[in-house]
Every structure is written in C-alpha cells, then in structure tokens.
Scaffold this motif. Structure first.
Motif, PDB file in Angstrom:
ATOM      1  N   ALA A  25       0.908  -1.204  -0.010  1.00 45.49           N
ATOM      2  CA  ALA A  25      -0.049   0.021   0.108  1.00 45.49           C
ATOM      3  C   ALA A  25       0.925   1.363   0.135  1.00 45.49           C
ATOM      4  N   ALA A  26       1.908   1.393   0.924  1.00 45.36           N
ATOM      5  CA  ALA A  26       2.863   2.340   0.922  1.00 45.36           C
ATOM      6  C   ALA A  26       3.769   2.755  -0.544  1.00 45.36           C
ATOM      7  N   ALA A  27       4.205   1.568  -0.863  1.00 42.76           N
ATOM      8  CA  ALA A  27       4.728   1.504  -2.287  1.00 42.76           C
ATOM      9  C   ALA A  27       3.798   2.230  -3.472  1.00 42.76           C
ATOM     10  N   THR A  28       2.450   1.683  -3.332  1.00 41.80           N
ATOM     11  CA  THR A  28       1.461   1.977  -4.541  1.00 41.80           C
ATOM     12  C   THR A  28       1.349   3.738  -4.233  1.00 41.80           C
ATOM     13  N   MET A  29       1.048   3.970  -3.115  1.00 40.49           N
ATOM     14  CA  MET A  29       0.659   5.438  -2.851  1.00 40.49           C
ATOM     15  C   MET A  29       1.866   6.272  -3.261  1.00 40.49           C
ATOM     16  N   ARG A  30       3.058   5.777  -2.966  1.00 35.61           N
ATOM     17  CA  ARG A  30       4.286   6.751  -3.392  1.00 35.61           C
ATOM     18  C   ARG A  30       4.388   6.622  -4.843  1.00 35.61           C
ATOM     19  N   GLU A  31       4.400   5.715  -5.533  1.00 35.20           N
ATOM     20  CA  GLU A  31       4.647   5.345  -7.003  1.00 35.20           C
ATOM     21  C   GLU A  31       3.430   6.140  -7.714  1.00 35.20           C
ATOM     22  N   ARG A  32       2.203   6.149  -7.320  1.00 34.32           N
ATOM     23  CA  ARG A  32       1.320   6.729  -8.017  1.00 34.32           C
ATOM     24  C   ARG A  32       0.770   8.141  -7.514  1.00 34.32           C
ATOM     25  N   GLU A  33       1.527   8.668  -6.719  1.00 28.62           N
ATOM     26  CA  GLU A  33       1.366   9.961  -5.997  1.00 28.62           C
ATOM     27  C   GLU A  33      -0.227  10.175  -5.465  1.00 28.62           C
ATOM     28  N   VAL A  34      -0.878   8.962  -4.573  1.00 30.04           N
ATOM     29  CA  VAL A  34      -2.096   9.480  -4.095  1.00 30.04           C
ATOM     30  C   VAL A  34      -1.912   8.945  -2.560  1.00 30.04           C
ATOM     31  N   ARG A  35      -2.802   9.807  -1.828  1.00 31.08           N
ATOM     32  CA  ARG A  35      -2.991   9.679  -0.461  1.00 31.08           C
ATOM     33  C   ARG A  35      -4.168   8.671   0.144  1.00 31.08           C
ATOM     34  N   HIS A  36      -4.788   8.112  -0.895  1.00 31.75           N
ATOM     35  CA  HIS A  36      -5.990   7.301  -0.225  1.00 31.75           C
ATOM     36  C   HIS A  36      -6.091   6.221  -1.358  1.00 31.75           C
ATOM     37  N   LEU A  37      -6.301   4.990  -0.848  1.00 31.42           N
ATOM     38  CA  LEU A  37      -6.467   3.757  -1.751  1.00 31.42           C
ATOM     39  C   LEU A  37      -7.778   3.335  -1.160  1.00 31.42           C
ATOM     40  N   PRO A  38      -8.807   2.909  -2.072  1.00 29.87           N
ATOM     41  CA  PRO A  38      -9.866   2.372  -1.826  1.00 29.87           C
ATOM     42  C   PRO A  38      -9.611   0.909  -1.467  1.00 29.87           C
ATOM     43  N   VAL A  39     -10.291   0.169  -0.464  1.00 30.96           N
ATOM     44  CA  VAL A  39      -9.977  -1.259  -0.426  1.00 30.96           C
ATOM     45  C   VAL A  39     -11.305  -1.827  -0.817  1.00 30.96           C
ATOM     46  N   VAL A  40     -11.031  -2.831  -1.679  1.00 35.57           N
ATOM     47  CA  VAL A  40     -12.116  -3.648  -2.273  1.00 35.57           C
ATOM     48  C   VAL A  40     -12.061  -4.999  -2.460  1.00 35.57           C
ATOM     49  N   ASP A  41     -13.228  -5.546  -2.195  1.00 29.73           N
ATOM     50  CA  ASP A  41     -13.116  -7.157  -2.369  1.00 29.73           C
ATOM     51  C   ASP A  41     -13.041  -7.749  -3.576  1.00 29.73           C
ATOM     52  N   ASP A  42     -12.987  -9.228  -3.680  1.00 34.57           N
ATOM     53  CA  ASP A  42     -13.102  -9.812  -4.985  1.00 34.57           C
ATOM     54  C   ASP A  42     -14.000  -9.258  -6.223  1.00 34.57           C
ATOM     55  N   THR A  43     -15.158  -8.935  -5.670  1.00 32.58           N
ATOM     56  CA  THR A  43     -16.246  -8.506  -6.487  1.00 32.58           C
ATOM     57  C   THR A  43     -16.323  -7.093  -6.900  1.00 32.58           C
ATOM     58  N   GLY A  44     -15.597  -6.108  -6.012  1.00 33.41           N
ATOM     59  CA  GLY A  44     -15.514  -4.778  -6.595  1.00 33.41           C
ATOM     60  C   GLY A  44     -16.005  -4.096  -5.492  1.00 33.41           C
ATOM     61  N   ASN A  45     -16.667  -4.749  -4.470  1.00 33.38           N
ATOM     62  CA  ASN A  45     -17.423  -3.886  -3.297  1.00 33.38           C
ATOM     63  C   ASN A  45     -16.528  -3.259  -2.467  1.00 33.38           C
ATOM     64  N   LEU A  46     -16.665  -2.026  -2.242  1.00 33.42           N
ATOM     65  CA  LEU A  46     -15.701  -1.301  -1.175  1.00 33.42           C
ATOM     66  C   LEU A  46     -15.878  -1.808   0.352  1.00 33.42           C
ATOM     67  N   VAL A  47     -14.655  -2.185   0.697  1.00 34.38           N
ATOM     68  CA  VAL A  47     -14.703  -2.394   2.177  1.00 34.38           C
ATOM     69  C   VAL A  47     -14.303  -1.635   3.116  1.00 34.38           C
ATOM     70  N   GLY A  48     -13.414  -0.604   2.532  1.00 37.82           N
ATOM     71  CA  GLY A  48     -12.746   0.260   3.420  1.00 37.82           C
ATOM     72  C   GLY A  48     -12.081   1.207   2.925  1.00 37.82           C
ATOM     73  N   MET A  49     -11.148   1.802   3.381  1.00 37.34           N
ATOM     74  CA  MET A  49      -9.973   2.892   2.800  1.00 37.34           C
ATOM     75  C   MET A  49      -8.914   2.844   3.579  1.00 37.34           C
ATOM     76  N   ILE A  50      -7.650   2.771   2.838  1.00 38.72           N
ATOM     77  CA  ILE A  50      -6.321   2.983   3.652  1.00 38.72           C
ATOM     78  C   ILE A  50      -5.602   4.280   3.072  1.00 38.72           C
ATOM     79  N   THR A  51      -5.368   5.147   3.978  1.00 35.61           N
ATOM     80  CA  THR A  51      -4.900   6.494   3.698  1.00 35.61           C
ATOM     81  C   THR A  51      -3.414   6.717   4.352  1.00 35.61           C
ATOM     82  N   ASP A  52      -2.683   7.475   3.732  1.00 34.78           N
ATOM     83  CA  ASP A  52      -1.327   7.700   4.340  1.00 34.78           C
ATOM     84  C   ASP A  52      -1.307   8.098   5.735  1.00 34.78           C
ATOM     85  N   ARG A  53      -2.288   8.721   6.061  1.00 39.84           N
ATOM     86  CA  ARG A  53      -2.441   8.762   7.815  1.00 39.84           C
ATOM     87  C   ARG A  53      -2.507   7.524   8.542  1.00 39.84           C
ATOM     88  N   ASP A  54      -3.396   6.437   7.838  1.00 34.82           N
ATOM     89  CA  ASP A  54      -3.342   5.150   8.384  1.00 34.82           C
ATOM     90  C   ASP A  54      -1.992   4.539   8.652  1.00 34.82           C
TER      91      ASP A  54
END
Length: 158
Positions: A25-54
């Motif tokens: 998650a940290a590497a993805t945020m750094r490489e893609r220059e984003v501060r928030h990553l939605p966390v999704v399950d195998d079906t594409g449903n949102l289950v949470g959010m991971i942020t740089d603060r987390d």
C-alpha cells in the motif's frame, strides 16, 4: 449549472486488496502519488479505505507503545511485531463515508469539510465506481471563478 460528483470524480481509481501487505500500500501510494486507496473485495465492493495517515499510524505505533496503557500495548502487540507482518485490513478504516455519482458536488464538499476527510469513494450499490478528492472539488470551483477562468487549474497554482 450544478456540478455533479460524476462530472469531476476519477473513474476506475487505483484500489488495493485487504490482504495486501502494508508495504505494498505504501509503495503504491508513493509510486502513483495518491494519499488514499479504496480497499475492495474480489467483487469490486468497497470494504474500506487506507490512507497515508493510516500508514503513518501503523508505522509509528510501535514507537509510541511505551506511552500507551497496558491494554493498548497488548492490543498493539496483537497486530504484529513488524510492518512486514501487517496487512491493509489491519490498518484501514472500515466504516467509510461514501457518496453516489448523481449527488451534487456541493454535497461532497460539505461531507468532506464536516468529516475532515480528504476524499470520498463514489459507490453505486456498494460497488466502487470512482473517487472524488479535495483537489477535484477545488478544481471544479476554480473553473467557475472569473479571476482564473480559462487558466488550467493544474498549472496556475504551481
């Protein structure tokens, strides 16, 4: 004309699986220059959010353990002894504020302001369809202001 969330949101945002290592998650945020990553399950449903603060909290928590109560220290040890052992599910926010694509952009701005949050996942029937960030809201606002109309909002501030 009322701007809508669907008009300014990022479609097909970068997402991450809840079982991914926090290091990913940290590497993805750094490489893609984003501060928030939605966390999704195998079906594409949102289950949470991971942020740089987390992520900062997960990394700094072991360093702050000596200042915590005994109960909090035991809970912290239960998460794992190193960052390499932690998964996104261990640090993510589970109860996420969301918005629908057909909502007015002003509603998104109000939710972000009131909740002190930097982005909103855009969902339809629990399925993630986009993301709207503070930057998206400000860019839409800047496009309506006479003093900056016609100037590319991505370039005039920097």
């Amino acid at each position: 004309m009322t701007p809508w969330v669907r008009d300014v949101m990022t479609k097909d945002p970068i997402t991450i699986d809840p079982e991914a290592p926090l290091e990913t998650a940290a590497a993805t945020m750094r490489e893609r220059e984003v501060r928030h990553l939605p966390v999704v399950d195998d079906t594409g449903n949102l289950v949470g959010m991971i942020t740089d603060r987390d992520l900062r909290g997960a990394v700094l928590a072991p360093e702050l353990a000596e200042y915590l109560s005994g109960v909090a220290q035991r809970r912290l040890r239960g998460l794992g002894s190193t960052l390499a052992n932690l998964r996104v599910r261990d640090a993510m926010t589970w109860d996420v504020v969301t918005i629908e694509p057909q909502a007015p952009l002003a509603r998104a701005a109000a939710l972000m302001y009131e909740g002190r949050i930097g982005c909103l996942p855009v969902v339809e029937r629990k399925r993630l369809v986009g993301m709207v960030t503070e930057r998206d809201v400000l860019k839409a606002l800047a496009a309506t202001l006479p003093a900056v109309r016609g100037i590319d909002p991505d370039n005039y501030l920097w």
